[in-house]
Enzyme design. Structure first.
Site, short mmCIF file in Angstrom:
data_model
loop_
_atom_site.label_atom_id
_atom_site.label_comp_id
_atom_site.label_asym_id
_atom_site.label_seq_id
_atom_site.Cartn_x
_atom_site.Cartn_y
_atom_site.Cartn_z
N CYS A 1 0.83 -1.20 0.00
CA CYS A 1 0.00 0.00 0.00
C CYS A 1 0.87 1.26 0.00
O CYS A 1 1.62 1.46 -0.95
CB CYS A 1 -1.00 -0.04 1.15
SG CYS A 1 -2.36 1.16 0.93
N HIS B 1 -3.78 -4.69 -0.38
CA HIS B 1 -3.36 -5.32 0.87
C HIS B 1 -3.46 -6.84 0.73
O HIS B 1 -4.56 -7.40 0.84
CB HIS B 1 -4.24 -4.87 2.02
CG HIS B 1 -4.00 -3.46 2.47
ND1 HIS B 1 -3.05 -3.14 3.40
CD2 HIS B 1 -4.57 -2.30 2.07
CE1 HIS B 1 -3.06 -1.82 3.59
NE2 HIS B 1 -3.96 -1.29 2.79
N GLU C 1 -2.63 -9.00 2.88
CA GLU C 1 -3.05 -9.56 4.17
C GLU C 1 -4.55 -9.41 4.42
O GLU C 1 -5.08 -10.01 5.35
CB GLU C 1 -2.25 -8.90 5.31
CG GLU C 1 -2.67 -7.49 5.68
CD GLU C 1 -2.16 -6.41 4.76
OE1 GLU C 1 -2.30 -5.21 5.12
OE2 GLU C 1 -1.61 -6.73 3.69
#
Length: 215
Positions: free
Chosen positions: A83, A191, A193
């Site tokens: 990001c 992202h 994750e």
């Protein structure tokens, strides 16, 4: 067989424990750390980033983490930006009229997306670059984005004997750079994750590409 070690850079970028957890699920021995020796010794370094371009790059410089990133890349040691951790790798970030200097690993500027709705928040497909390692086997998956700014042009020219960067694009209003794989430096605007199984698989692709650490 030992799991590859991955340091997640702790420089005050907010809650990044989800990144540590995702990296562990993807097969790494991951640790959130500001320890300079651990950061330099790790097989891979992840640079997270949440918030404004200027605040992230200022925090990196204040903690001298920018020097660690530079030293790792100069030695061919892998770094993954996420990001705003990707955005600060460019020369400039322009937010609300303020032009801030980035780390300058790549030429160009991060600017506001030309889109009817901002922020760009939610799931989106990507157009994976040819020969991508990150997106191997997940080229058609969706990934989770939360941002209003991005690099919208790629201007780095390839010079022999170094191969061209692999650039992945996405579209929200207009095309923007969603990921880059450029030698030891890779990065994603989205992202991983927060991208479910597809994100874990992308991180696993990066982890399995890591060379053994040289201590």
């Amino acid at each position: 067989m030992a799991r590859p070690t991955v340091a997640v850079l702790d420089y005050g970028s907010g809650n990044v424990h989800s990144a540590v957890k995702a990296l562990a699920l993807a097969g790494a021995d991951a640790q959130l750390t500001a320890d300079r020796d651990l950061i330099m010794a790790a097989d891979g370094l992840v640079v997270p980033g949440v918030g404004a371009f200027r605040s992230v790059v200022d925090a990196l410089r204040d903690s001298r983490a920018d020097q660690l990133i530079e030293r790792r890349l100069a030695g061919g040691r892998p770094v993954l930006g996420i990001c705003v951790g990707m955005q600060v790798m460019f020369e400039h970030g322009v937010e609300r009229g303020a032009d801030s200097l980035g780390l300058g690993q790549w030429p160009g500027a991060v600017t506001e997306l030309d889109a009817p709705v901002l922020p760009h928040m939610g799931w989106n497909t990507v157009d994976a670059g040819a020969g991508s390692t990150l997106f191997r086997g997940i080229e058609s998956e969706r990934f989770y984005f939360v941002h209003s700014y991005a690099a919208q042009h790629w201007t780095l020219e390839a010079h022999d004997p170094f191969p061209s960067a692999v650039v992945t694009w996405a579209t929200h209003g207009a095309p923007f750079v969603a990921a880059v794989e450029n030698g030891p430096l890779a990065a994603t605007q989205f992202h991983p994750e927060k991208s479910g199984e597809a994100g874990i698989r992308l991180l696993a692709n990066w982890i399995t590409s890591l060379p053994a650490a040289t201590l």
